[in-house]
Design an enzyme around this catalytic site. Structure first.
Site, mmCIF file in Angstrom:
data_model
loop_
_atom_site.group_PDB
_atom_site.id
_atom_site.type_symbol
_atom_site.label_atom_id
_atom_site.label_comp_id
_atom_site.label_asym_id
_atom_site.label_seq_id
_atom_site.Cartn_x
_atom_site.Cartn_y
_atom_site.Cartn_z
ATOM 1 N N HIS A 18 2.341 -8.095 7.975
ATOM 2 C CA HIS A 18 2.751 -7.430 9.210
ATOM 3 C C HIS A 18 1.580 -7.432 10.193
ATOM 4 C CE1 HIS A 18 4.080 -4.436 12.072
ATOM 5 N NE2 HIS A 18 5.301 -4.657 11.616
ATOM 6 N N GLU B 74 7.584 -12.356 14.539
ATOM 7 C CA GLU B 74 7.255 -11.123 15.252
ATOM 8 C C GLU B 74 6.052 -11.361 16.151
ATOM 9 O OE1 GLU B 74 8.879 -7.468 13.108
ATOM 10 O OE2 GLU B 74 6.818 -7.765 12.460
HETATM 11 P P1 PGA Z 1 8.894 -2.240 16.384
HETATM 12 O O1 PGA Z 1 8.207 -2.747 15.041
HETATM 13 O O2 PGA Z 1 10.362 -2.418 16.221
HETATM 14 O O3 PGA Z 1 8.488 -0.796 16.444
HETATM 15 O O4 PGA Z 1 8.340 -3.060 17.480
HETATM 16 C C1 PGA Z 1 8.609 -3.938 14.466
HETATM 17 C C2 PGA Z 1 7.976 -4.068 13.120
HETATM 18 O O5 PGA Z 1 7.820 -3.120 12.384
HETATM 19 O O6 PGA Z 1 7.615 -5.158 12.773
#
Ligand code: PGA
Length: 273
Positions: free
Chosen positions: A110, A189
């Site tokens: 992450h 992401e």
């Molecule tokens: P978020 O986090 O939806 O708060 O941007 C995404 C994630 O945990 O990867």
């Protein structure tokens, strides 16, 4: 009736909520939603949910997920794993501990672990997990029979972002067999889109699809796999934008952080998928 494809939704609670009572409220609201939804919709269309609570709530959440409507709809996920099963590592939770608790999925790499967001962490750089560490953690997840949810994404969307992604993919998945790689769920992401980043804003579905294409090409050219992985999008997903992402055939689901610990908002998201 046109049938939509079943999607996956990962709820990443991060280091929230502060109490078990609040955690139970989120689970109750979600369970209540499933109990009032037609079972044929749940089976065919509604998402498979993975709930990833902080370590302290894993065992309790696991018990709740085995009961009532959750039994078929939701799986238990962890937010991290120790790089190694046997080495003594203060503060870490090992793969065997997780799998014995019934954890089926583990988030690895992450961006909040790869790249420090808070100013104090940025100064001492303590949480900067490298691609090599992420790679070891993927292997630890697989070795313990669980499914890695591997987060990848560029820090900035500049002219080099495609090169950045290709390089990250090569190092993150280094040494994995095609079979092992095929078991990974890949969450695109972009770091700048995560709600905890300064000036965070969600990506657009079009640009997320472009990035997923870059990742798929890198997997083909570096590892020779025309991949059958699931690809998720994550970064500031809310009830306002979830349908736009989920509506794309290239996007198999979403990874939801902040919005997954707001019970009303999370149920709204489920209703839109
Ligand atoms: P978020 O986090 O939806 O708060 O941007 C995404 C994630 O945990 O990867």
């Amino acid at each position: 009736m046109e049938t939509r494809a079943k999607k996956t939704i990962i709820a990443n609670w991060k280091n929230h909520p502060d109490s078990w009572a609040e955690a139970e409220q989120i689970l109750d609201a979600t369970n209540e939603y499933f109990s009032t939804t037609r079972q044929d919709l749940v089976d065919q269309v509604l998402p498979g949910i993975v709930i990833c609570p902080p370590f302290v709530f894993l065992e309790e959440v696991g018990k709740v997920l085995k009961t009532s409507h959750f039994e078929h709809e939701a799986s238990l996920g962890s937010q991290d794993i120790a790089v190694d099963d046997d080495t003594a590592l203060t503060g870490e939770i090992s793969g065997p501990m997780l799998s014995k608790l019934g954890v089926k999925y583990v988030i690895v790499g992450h961006s909040e672990r790869r790249w420090p967001h808070c100013a104090s962490l940025a100064e001492d750089g303590k949480l900067g997990e490298s691609d090599e560490v992420v790679n070891k953690k993927i292997k630890a997840v697989l070795h313990n029979g669980m499914v890695p949810i591997v987060c990848v994404g560029e820090r900035v969307r500049d002219d080099n972002f495609k090169e950045f992604l290709k390089n990250q993919i090569e190092k993150t998945f280094f040494g994995l067999s095609q079979d092992e790689l095929g078991k990974c769920i890949i969450a695109y992401e972009p770091v700048w889109a995560i709600s905890t980043s300064p000036d965070a804003h969600p990506d657009t579905p079009e640009s997320a699809i472009e990035s997923i294409g870059v990742i798929q090409d890198a997997l083909i050219s570096k590892f020779g796999i025309r991949n059958s992985n699931l690809f998720l999008y994550g970064g500031s997903v809310t009830s306002k934008n979830v349908a736009d992402f989920i509506g794309q055939k290239e996007i198999d689901g979403v990874l939801v952080g902040g919005a997954s610990i707001n019970k009303e908002e999370f149920v709204k998201i489920l209703k839109l998928i």
